[in-house]
Design a protein around this motif. Structure first.
Motif, PDB file in Angstrom:
ATOM      1  N   PRO A  98      31.389 -75.952 -22.341  1.00 18.88           N
ATOM      2  CA  PRO A  98      31.186 -74.502 -22.385  1.00 18.88           C
ATOM      3  C   PRO A  98      29.896 -74.092 -21.668  1.00 18.88           C
ATOM      4  CG  PRO A  98      31.703 -75.358 -24.575  1.00 18.88           C
ATOM      5  CD  PRO A  98      31.451 -76.545 -23.673  1.00 18.88           C
ATOM      6  N   TYR A  99      29.934 -72.913 -21.071  1.00 23.33           N
ATOM      7  CA  TYR A  99      28.754 -72.319 -20.451  1.00 23.33           C
ATOM      8  C   TYR A  99      27.672 -72.110 -21.505  1.00 23.33           C
ATOM      9  CZ  TYR A  99      25.747 -68.630 -18.594  1.00 23.33           C
ATOM     10  OH  TYR A  99      24.660 -67.888 -18.203  1.00 23.33           O
ATOM     11  N   GLU A 100      26.432 -72.311 -21.099  1.00 24.58           N
ATOM     12  CA  GLU A 100      25.258 -72.000 -21.926  1.00 24.58           C
ATOM     13  C   GLU A 100      24.324 -71.135 -21.080  1.00 24.58           C
ATOM     14  OE1 GLU A 100      23.577 -75.750 -23.079  1.00 24.58           O
ATOM     15  OE2 GLU A 100      25.430 -76.403 -24.054  1.00 24.58           O
ATOM     16  N   PRO A 101      23.555 -70.240 -21.709  1.00 20.04           N
ATOM     17  CA  PRO A 101      22.668 -69.357 -20.937  1.00 20.04           C
ATOM     18  C   PRO A 101      21.760 -70.106 -19.949  1.00 20.04           C
ATOM     19  CG  PRO A 101      22.801 -68.587 -23.185  1.00 20.04           C
ATOM     20  CD  PRO A 101      23.540 -69.904 -23.138  1.00 20.04           C
ATOM     21  N   ASP A 119      22.576 -72.231 -17.965  1.00 16.09           N
ATOM     22  CA  ASP A 119      23.354 -72.520 -16.756  1.00 16.09           C
ATOM     23  C   ASP A 119      23.332 -71.380 -15.747  1.00 16.09           C
ATOM     24  OD1 ASP A 119      24.288 -75.011 -17.787  1.00 16.09           O
ATOM     25  OD2 ASP A 119      25.848 -73.954 -18.926  1.00 16.09           O
ATOM     26  N   TRP A 120      22.751 -70.239 -16.132  1.00 11.28           N
ATOM     27  CA  TRP A 120      22.839 -69.047 -15.271  1.00 11.28           C
ATOM     28  C   TRP A 120      22.379 -69.306 -13.838  1.00 11.28           C
ATOM     29  CZ3 TRP A 120      25.206 -64.719 -14.494  1.00 11.28           C
ATOM     30  CH2 TRP A 120      24.724 -63.844 -13.519  1.00 11.28           C
ATOM     31  N   ASP A 121      21.196 -69.878 -13.658  1.00 15.71           N
ATOM     32  CA  ASP A 121      20.675 -70.092 -12.304  1.00 15.71           C
ATOM     33  C   ASP A 121      21.616 -70.963 -11.479  1.00 15.71           C
ATOM     34  OD1 ASP A 121      18.458 -68.507 -12.808  1.00 15.71           O
ATOM     35  OD2 ASP A 121      17.115 -70.200 -13.177  1.00 15.71           O
ATOM     36  N   ASP A 122      22.202 -71.977 -12.111  1.00 14.73           N
ATOM     37  CA  ASP A 122      23.119 -72.862 -11.394  1.00 14.73           C
ATOM     38  C   ASP A 122      24.409 -72.147 -11.008  1.00 14.73           C
ATOM     39  OD1 ASP A 122      21.580 -75.254 -11.320  1.00 14.73           O
ATOM     40  OD2 ASP A 122      22.069 -75.618 -13.425  1.00 14.73           O
ATOM     41  N   ILE A 123      25.006 -71.397 -11.942  1.00 17.39           N
ATOM     42  CA  ILE A 123      26.269 -70.753 -11.585  1.00 17.39           C
ATOM     43  C   ILE A 123      26.046 -69.620 -10.585  1.00 17.39           C
ATOM     44  CG2 ILE A 123      27.388 -71.468 -13.732  1.00 17.39           C
ATOM     45  CD1 ILE A 123      27.465 -68.404 -14.453  1.00 17.39           C
ATOM     46  N   ALA A 124      24.894 -68.963 -10.654  1.00 18.02           N
ATOM     47  CA  ALA A 124      24.585 -67.921  -9.662  1.00 18.02           C
ATOM     48  C   ALA A 124      24.455 -68.541  -8.274  1.00 18.02           C
ATOM     49  CB  ALA A 124      23.317 -67.169 -10.052  1.00 18.02           C
ATOM     50  N   ARG A 125      23.767 -69.657  -8.178  1.00 20.05           N
ATOM     51  CA  ARG A 125      23.605 -70.348  -6.891  1.00 20.05           C
ATOM     52  C   ARG A 125      24.965 -70.784  -6.351  1.00 20.05           C
ATOM     53  NH1 ARG A 125      23.988 -75.397  -6.298  1.00 20.05           N
ATOM     54  NH2 ARG A 125      23.538 -75.909  -8.477  1.00 20.05           N
ATOM     55  N   ILE A 126      25.804 -71.339  -7.221  1.00 16.37           N
ATOM     56  CA  ILE A 126      27.125 -71.815  -6.807  1.00 16.37           C
ATOM     57  C   ILE A 126      27.996 -70.644  -6.360  1.00 16.37           C
ATOM     58  CG2 ILE A 126      29.274 -72.812  -7.702  1.00 16.37           C
ATOM     59  CD1 ILE A 126      27.344 -74.654  -9.435  1.00 16.37           C
ATOM     60  N   HIS A 127      28.042 -69.603  -7.167  1.00 17.86           N
ATOM     61  CA  HIS A 127      28.842 -68.422  -6.801  1.00 17.86           C
ATOM     62  C   HIS A 127      28.394 -67.858  -5.464  1.00 17.86           C
ATOM     63  CE1 HIS A 127      29.289 -64.053  -6.445  1.00 17.86           C
ATOM     64  NE2 HIS A 127      30.491 -64.245  -6.961  1.00 17.86           N
ATOM     65  N   ASP A 128      27.083 -67.668  -5.321  1.00 15.91           N
ATOM     66  CA  ASP A 128      26.570 -67.006  -4.120  1.00 15.91           C
ATOM     67  C   ASP A 128      26.885 -67.786  -2.859  1.00 15.91           C
ATOM     68  OD1 ASP A 128      25.697 -65.164  -5.971  1.00 15.91           O
ATOM     69  OD2 ASP A 128      23.565 -65.605  -5.713  1.00 15.91           O
ATOM     70  N   ALA A 129      26.864 -69.107  -2.928  1.00 11.57           N
ATOM     71  CA  ALA A 129      27.197 -69.932  -1.764  1.00 11.57           C
ATOM     72  C   ALA A 129      28.712 -69.965  -1.519  1.00 11.57           C
ATOM     73  CB  ALA A 129      26.660 -71.345  -1.942  1.00 11.57           C
ATOM     74  N   ALA A 130      29.483 -70.173  -2.580  1.00  5.45           N
ATOM     75  CA  ALA A 130      30.934 -70.300  -2.426  1.00  5.45           C
ATOM     76  C   ALA A 130      31.595 -68.959  -2.113  1.00  5.45           C
ATOM     77  CB  ALA A 130      31.541 -70.909  -3.686  1.00  5.45           C
ATOM     78  N   ARG A 131      31.027 -67.871  -2.595  1.00  3.74           N
ATOM     79  CA  ARG A 131      31.596 -66.546  -2.325  1.00  3.74           C
ATOM     80  C   ARG A 131      31.581 -66.246  -0.826  1.00  3.74           C
ATOM     81  NH1 ARG A 131      35.197 -62.734  -3.994  1.00  3.74           N
ATOM     82  NH2 ARG A 131      34.386 -60.636  -3.729  1.00  3.74           N
ATOM     83  N   VAL A 132      30.559 -66.727  -0.127  1.00  7.75           N
ATOM     84  CA  VAL A 132      30.493 -66.552   1.331  1.00  7.75           C
ATOM     85  C   VAL A 132      31.702 -67.225   1.980  1.00  7.75           C
ATOM     86  CG1 VAL A 132      29.193 -67.150   3.408  1.00  7.75           C
ATOM     87  CG2 VAL A 132      27.998 -66.259   1.401  1.00  7.75           C
ATOM     88  N   ASP A 133      32.039 -68.442   1.554  1.00  5.85           N
ATOM     89  CA  ASP A 133      33.214 -69.131   2.101  1.00  5.85           C
ATOM     90  C   ASP A 133      34.488 -68.342   1.810  1.00  5.85           C
ATOM     91  OD1 ASP A 133      31.655 -71.206   3.018  1.00  5.85           O
ATOM     92  OD2 ASP A 133      32.157 -72.564   1.363  1.00  5.85           O
TER      93      ASP A 133
END
Length: 153
Positions: free
Chosen positions: A7-10, A12-26
């Motif tokens: 499960p997500y934990e608070p 994890d925010w920085d990691d999921i933001a970094r992942i989203h921001d990079a993958a969203r570009v693709d």
């Protein structure tokens, strides 16, 4: 290499933001919509990231991707682009499908290479629609509703 889903934990925010921001570009590049890019901080509330369950995938202890949704719908699914093709997306999808009580639906933009991945795990296109891009209403996009159905027993 071991992929673990939890499960997500608070924290994890920085990691999921970094992942989203990079993958969203693709994702947007494939759909020809790079001008519609917004980072996670600008979109997560409006698009309901935390409306359902959020899970993270760890690869050897490092946050490598995340997925959100319910037993009927996957609403977010992103993998760190540096870690594509290592089974992370498959582990996340399989985790969600293992909890399904019936069909599971998701949306994918036309041109997004993830469509082929979703097809490889059993999703099929149910419908295609062109309209305003959710959360980015000044952009028009074509999206596919894809559905996975559990195998007949």
């Amino acid at each position: 290499m071991t992929v673990a889903i939890r499960p997500y934990e608070p924290r994890d925010w920085d990691d999921i933001a970094r992942i989203h921001d990079a993958a969203r570009v693709d994702e947007l590049r494939g759909a020809g919509l790079l001008d519609a890019y917004l980072d996670l901080a600008a979109t997560y509330e409006n698009e309901g990231l935390f409306d359902d369950e959020v899970w993270v995938a760890e690869l050897d202890g490092r946050v490598a991707g995340f997925i959100a949704g319910s037993r009927e719908e996957i609403t977010w699914a992103y993998v760190d682009p540096e870690l594509y093709r290592r089974g992370i997306g498959r582990a996340l999808i399989e985790h969600m499908l293992s909890q399904a009580t019936g069909p599971v639906e998701l949306e994918v933009l036309d041109g997004n290479s993830a469509r082929a991945f979703y097809e490889s795990v059993g999703f099929v296109i149910e419908s295609t629609k062109t309209g305003k891009l959710a959360g980015y209403e000044s952009f028009e996009a074509t999206g596919h509703t894809m559905v996975w159905r559990p195998p007949a027993s």
